[in-house]
Design a protein around this motif. Structure first.
Motif, PDB file in Angstrom:
ATOM      1  N   MET A 123     -31.866  -2.246 -19.379  1.00 40.06           N
ATOM      2  CA  MET A 123     -32.215  -1.656 -18.083  1.00 40.06           C
ATOM      3  C   MET A 123     -33.108  -0.433 -18.215  1.00 40.06           C
ATOM      4  SD  MET A 123     -28.715   0.297 -16.996  1.00 40.06           S
ATOM      5  CE  MET A 123     -27.966   1.525 -18.091  1.00 40.06           C
ATOM      6  N   PHE A 124     -33.228   0.100 -19.461  1.00 42.52           N
ATOM      7  CA  PHE A 124     -34.035   1.296 -19.682  1.00 42.52           C
ATOM      8  C   PHE A 124     -34.324   1.399 -21.171  1.00 42.52           C
ATOM      9  CE2 PHE A 124     -35.259   5.770 -19.414  1.00 42.52           C
ATOM     10  CZ  PHE A 124     -35.830   5.832 -18.151  1.00 42.52           C
ATOM     11  N   VAL A 125     -35.424   2.054 -21.517  1.00 38.51           N
ATOM     12  CA  VAL A 125     -35.770   2.274 -22.927  1.00 38.51           C
ATOM     13  C   VAL A 125     -36.082   3.751 -23.110  1.00 38.51           C
ATOM     14  CG1 VAL A 125     -37.288   1.641 -24.839  1.00 38.51           C
ATOM     15  CG2 VAL A 125     -36.718  -0.062 -23.096  1.00 38.51           C
ATOM     16  N   ILE A 126     -35.445   4.365 -24.106  1.00 45.19           N
ATOM     17  CA  ILE A 126     -35.611   5.808 -24.300  1.00 45.19           C
ATOM     18  C   ILE A 126     -36.111   6.120 -25.714  1.00 45.19           C
ATOM     19  CG2 ILE A 126     -33.803   6.346 -22.645  1.00 45.19           C
ATOM     20  CD1 ILE A 126     -33.118   6.880 -26.328  1.00 45.19           C
ATOM     21  N   SER A 127     -36.495   7.372 -25.895  1.00 50.13           N
ATOM     22  CA  SER A 127     -36.761   7.928 -27.221  1.00 50.13           C
ATOM     23  C   SER A 127     -35.776   9.061 -27.439  1.00 50.13           C
ATOM     24  CB  SER A 127     -38.189   8.473 -27.320  1.00 50.13           C
ATOM     25  OG  SER A 127     -39.141   7.447 -27.200  1.00 50.13           O
ATOM     26  N   SER A 128     -35.250   9.159 -28.640  1.00 49.38           N
ATOM     27  CA  SER A 128     -34.348  10.250 -28.988  1.00 49.38           C
ATOM     28  C   SER A 128     -35.189  11.460 -29.407  1.00 49.38           C
ATOM     29  CB  SER A 128     -33.427   9.826 -30.132  1.00 49.38           C
ATOM     30  OG  SER A 128     -32.609  10.892 -30.532  1.00 49.38           O
ATOM     31  N   ARG A 129     -34.891  12.626 -28.820  1.00 50.05           N
ATOM     32  CA  ARG A 129     -35.665  13.839 -29.123  1.00 50.05           C
ATOM     33  C   ARG A 129     -34.744  15.053 -29.165  1.00 50.05           C
ATOM     34  NH1 ARG A 129     -41.258  12.542 -28.054  1.00 50.05           N
ATOM     35  NH2 ARG A 129     -41.413  10.658 -26.773  1.00 50.05           N
ATOM     36  N   LYS A 261     -35.990   5.170  -6.531  1.00 55.26           N
ATOM     37  CA  LYS A 261     -34.921   5.977  -5.925  1.00 55.26           C
ATOM     38  C   LYS A 261     -34.403   7.025  -6.897  1.00 55.26           C
ATOM     39  CE  LYS A 261     -30.159   5.373  -4.219  1.00 55.26           C
ATOM     40  NZ  LYS A 261     -29.097   4.360  -3.947  1.00 55.26           N
ATOM     41  N   TRP A 262     -34.303   6.666  -8.185  1.00 51.37           N
ATOM     42  CA  TRP A 262     -33.670   7.559  -9.159  1.00 51.37           C
ATOM     43  C   TRP A 262     -34.634   8.307 -10.073  1.00 51.37           C
ATOM     44  CZ3 TRP A 262     -29.091   8.841  -7.860  1.00 51.37           C
ATOM     45  CH2 TRP A 262     -28.313   7.953  -7.121  1.00 51.37           C
ATOM     46  N   PHE A 263     -35.838   7.807 -10.231  1.00 49.70           N
ATOM     47  CA  PHE A 263     -36.733   8.430 -11.218  1.00 49.70           C
ATOM     48  C   PHE A 263     -38.002   9.046 -10.652  1.00 49.70           C
ATOM     49  CE2 PHE A 263     -34.178   5.320 -13.549  1.00 49.70           C
ATOM     50  CZ  PHE A 263     -33.641   6.132 -14.527  1.00 49.70           C
ATOM     51  N   THR A 264     -38.357   8.719  -9.409  1.00 50.73           N
ATOM     52  CA  THR A 264     -39.573   9.313  -8.832  1.00 50.73           C
ATOM     53  C   THR A 264     -39.332   9.864  -7.430  1.00 50.73           C
ATOM     54  OG1 THR A 264     -40.361   7.163  -8.005  1.00 50.73           O
ATOM     55  CG2 THR A 264     -41.092   7.822 -10.202  1.00 50.73           C
ATOM     56  N   SER A 265     -38.074  10.085  -7.075  1.00 50.18           N
ATOM     57  CA  SER A 265     -37.709  10.635  -5.762  1.00 50.18           C
ATOM     58  C   SER A 265     -36.658  11.731  -5.949  1.00 50.18           C
ATOM     59  CB  SER A 265     -37.129   9.543  -4.862  1.00 50.18           C
ATOM     60  OG  SER A 265     -37.993   8.437  -4.759  1.00 50.18           O
ATOM     61  N   PRO A 269     -27.284  16.037  -6.290  1.00 52.85           N
ATOM     62  CA  PRO A 269     -27.009  16.873  -5.115  1.00 52.85           C
ATOM     63  C   PRO A 269     -28.064  17.967  -4.862  1.00 52.85           C
ATOM     64  CG  PRO A 269     -25.724  17.643  -6.975  1.00 52.85           C
ATOM     65  CD  PRO A 269     -26.471  16.435  -7.455  1.00 52.85           C
ATOM     66  N   LYS A 270     -28.973  18.203  -5.813  1.00 50.07           N
ATOM     67  CA  LYS A 270     -29.903  19.333  -5.696  1.00 50.07           C
ATOM     68  C   LYS A 270     -31.304  18.939  -5.244  1.00 50.07           C
ATOM     69  CE  LYS A 270     -27.563  22.012  -9.325  1.00 50.07           C
ATOM     70  NZ  LYS A 270     -27.738  22.700 -10.629  1.00 50.07           N
ATOM     71  N   GLY A 271     -31.518  17.646  -5.002  1.00 55.39           N
ATOM     72  CA  GLY A 271     -32.850  17.199  -4.600  1.00 55.39           C
ATOM     73  C   GLY A 271     -33.869  17.276  -5.711  1.00 55.39           C
ATOM     74  N   VAL A 272     -33.405  17.193  -6.959  1.00 52.58           N
ATOM     75  CA  VAL A 272     -34.306  17.252  -8.117  1.00 52.58           C
ATOM     76  C   VAL A 272     -35.045  15.928  -8.264  1.00 52.58           C
ATOM     77  CG1 VAL A 272     -34.364  17.383 -10.637  1.00 52.58           C
ATOM     78  CG2 VAL A 272     -32.923  18.952  -9.350  1.00 52.58           C
ATOM     79  N   ASN A 273     -36.333  15.985  -8.575  1.00 48.21           N
ATOM     80  CA  ASN A 273     -37.141  14.788  -8.814  1.00 48.21           C
ATOM     81  C   ASN A 273     -37.442  14.693 -10.301  1.00 48.21           C
ATOM     82  OD1 ASN A 273     -39.151  12.782  -8.970  1.00 48.21           O
ATOM     83  ND2 ASN A 273     -39.952  13.304  -6.951  1.00 48.21           N
ATOM     84  N   MET A 274     -37.042  13.570 -10.926  1.00 48.37           N
ATOM     85  CA  MET A 274     -37.259  13.385 -12.360  1.00 48.37           C
ATOM     86  C   MET A 274     -38.738  13.233 -12.704  1.00 48.37           C
ATOM     87  SD  MET A 274     -34.190  13.452 -13.447  1.00 48.37           S
ATOM     88  CE  MET A 274     -34.604  13.058 -15.127  1.00 48.37           C
ATOM     89  N   ASN A 275     -39.553  12.772 -11.724  1.00 48.89           N
ATOM     90  CA  ASN A 275     -40.988  12.544 -11.958  1.00 48.89           C
ATOM     91  C   ASN A 275     -41.223  11.732 -13.230  1.00 48.89           C
ATOM     92  OD1 ASN A 275     -42.173  13.882  -9.701  1.00 48.89           O
ATOM     93  ND2 ASN A 275     -41.544  15.825 -10.619  1.00 48.89           N
ATOM     94  N   PHE A 276     -40.515  10.599 -13.327  1.00 46.61           N
ATOM     95  CA  PHE A 276     -40.564   9.744 -14.517  1.00 46.61           C
ATOM     96  C   PHE A 276     -40.974   8.329 -14.096  1.00 46.61           C
ATOM     97  CE2 PHE A 276     -39.153   7.688 -18.390  1.00 46.61           C
ATOM     98  CZ  PHE A 276     -39.196   8.691 -19.355  1.00 46.61           C
ATOM     99  N   PRO A 277     -42.285   8.110 -13.855  1.00 49.46           N
ATOM    100  CA  PRO A 277     -42.750   6.786 -13.425  1.00 49.46           C
ATOM    101  C   PRO A 277     -42.369   5.706 -14.438  1.00 49.46           C
ATOM    102  CG  PRO A 277     -44.493   8.414 -13.215  1.00 49.46           C
ATOM    103  CD  PRO A 277     -43.390   9.068 -13.996  1.00 49.46           C
ATOM    104  N   MET A 278     -42.198   4.479 -13.950  1.00 51.11           N
ATOM    105  CA  MET A 278     -41.825   3.383 -14.836  1.00 51.11           C
ATOM    106  C   MET A 278     -42.919   3.140 -15.876  1.00 51.11           C
ATOM    107  SD  MET A 278     -40.832  -0.605 -13.935  1.00 51.11           S
ATOM    108  CE  MET A 278     -39.679  -0.147 -12.627  1.00 51.11           C
TER     109      MET A 278
END
Length: 302
Positions: A123-129, A261-265, A269-278
């Protein structure tokens, strides 16, 4: 999994589900009328508690799609959903002993874990940093020589850092947080010079912090890892239905909506936007779903 294969799989699953031959987890759901999801308190934006003490996130949305599909295929009017909190350390034992039926968190699918549990299509692919404060001037793992590093209990990051610490003779003091929020707190309060974790989880911690501008992610990826929803091993009927449910989501417009909904919006609870386009490699995974634990199956996708 091609679209044709997915379509054929859906047809065969529907036929099987309406028979009386349900086994394993499907039989349990049919018998009890409920399903138990393993959820996390602080894996933003995948699975976490909001300010109203409600569990939500990207992984939970995908799990609820699975639940709705299973309910329909079993011909049930309702399936009660129970949210059972899990941690990085206990999620696999709780899956293996039957406490939870799906684990909806931020869990890396690797070959070692596949000896104990099964995984739904990635469902997702990450890099460890590494994450550090800008003032520390830590840019690579080598800069951590002799310093204190924090990683969360039960994570692949903790295991990886323990191995690299010895292999590269870094002399790091590795401390362990019980969960992701505690690990970040150790970094925030100066008890650790850096935190090792998956890049998207670290980005979420920074975005939700008091002073996001104080932190920097290292540019050096230490690994590439697929995330998957966990389920019990050796339960082929349930695994096939879970795979089919997610194939439907991934190969429709649903995944774009859920991802946005979860990564670009802004998220609660704080209205934070991840700004992480697919990213393109994740788009490729959704186009051809796979549950491979091999990092090479993802690192080369464009």
């Amino acid at each position: 999994m091609t679209r044709l294969f997915a379509t054929l799989a859906l047809c065969s699953i529907a036929a099987a589900a309406h028979s009386q031959e349900t086994t394993g987890t499907l039989a349990k759901i049919k018998r009890t009328g409920q399903i138990t999801l393993g959820v996390r308190d602080g894996s933003i934006p995948f699975s976490y508690l909001d300010d109203k003490q409600q569990y939500q996130g990207y992984s939970i949305d995908l799990c609820m799609k699975i639940v709705a599909y299973v309910q329909k295929q079993l011909g049930m009017t309702e399936v009660k959903v129970t949210m059972n909190p899990v941690t990085s350390a206990n999620r696999i034992p709780l899956m293996a002993n039957g406490t939870i039926d799906l684990e909806c968190g931020s869990t890396t699918n690797n070959a070692e874990r596949q000896q104990q549990v099964a995984f739904a299509p990635t469902m997702f692919v990450i890099s460890s940093r590494l994450l550090a404060k800008k003032t520390s001037n830590i840019k690579t793992l080598a800069d951590m020589k002799g310093k204190t590093l924090v990683a969360t209990a039960g994570t692949t990051s903790l295991k990886q850092m323990t191995i690299l610490n010895k292999e590269k003779n870094l002399g790091m003091n590795i401390v362990v947080g019980k969960d992701h929020p505690e690990s970040f707190l150790m970094l925030e309060t100066g008890r650790a010079a850096a935190e090792a974790n998956d890049d998207i989880l670290l980005a979420a911690q920074v975005a939700s912090s008091k002073s996001p501008g104080d932190y920097v992610l290292t540019g050096e990826p230490l690994s590439v890892e697929p995330y998957g929803i966990m389920l019990r091993k050796n339960d082929p009927q349930f695994k096939q239905m879970v795979d089919a449910a997610l194939a439907r989501v991934y190969q429709s417009e649903d995944i774009k909506r859920i991802y946005a909904k979860w990564f670009t919006s802004p998220i609660p609870p704080k209205g934070v936007n991840m700004n992480f386009p697919m990213p393109p490699h994740l788009q490729a995974v959704f186009a051809k779903p796979t549950d491979s634990p091999d990092p090479a199956a993802y690192a080369g996708k464009k």
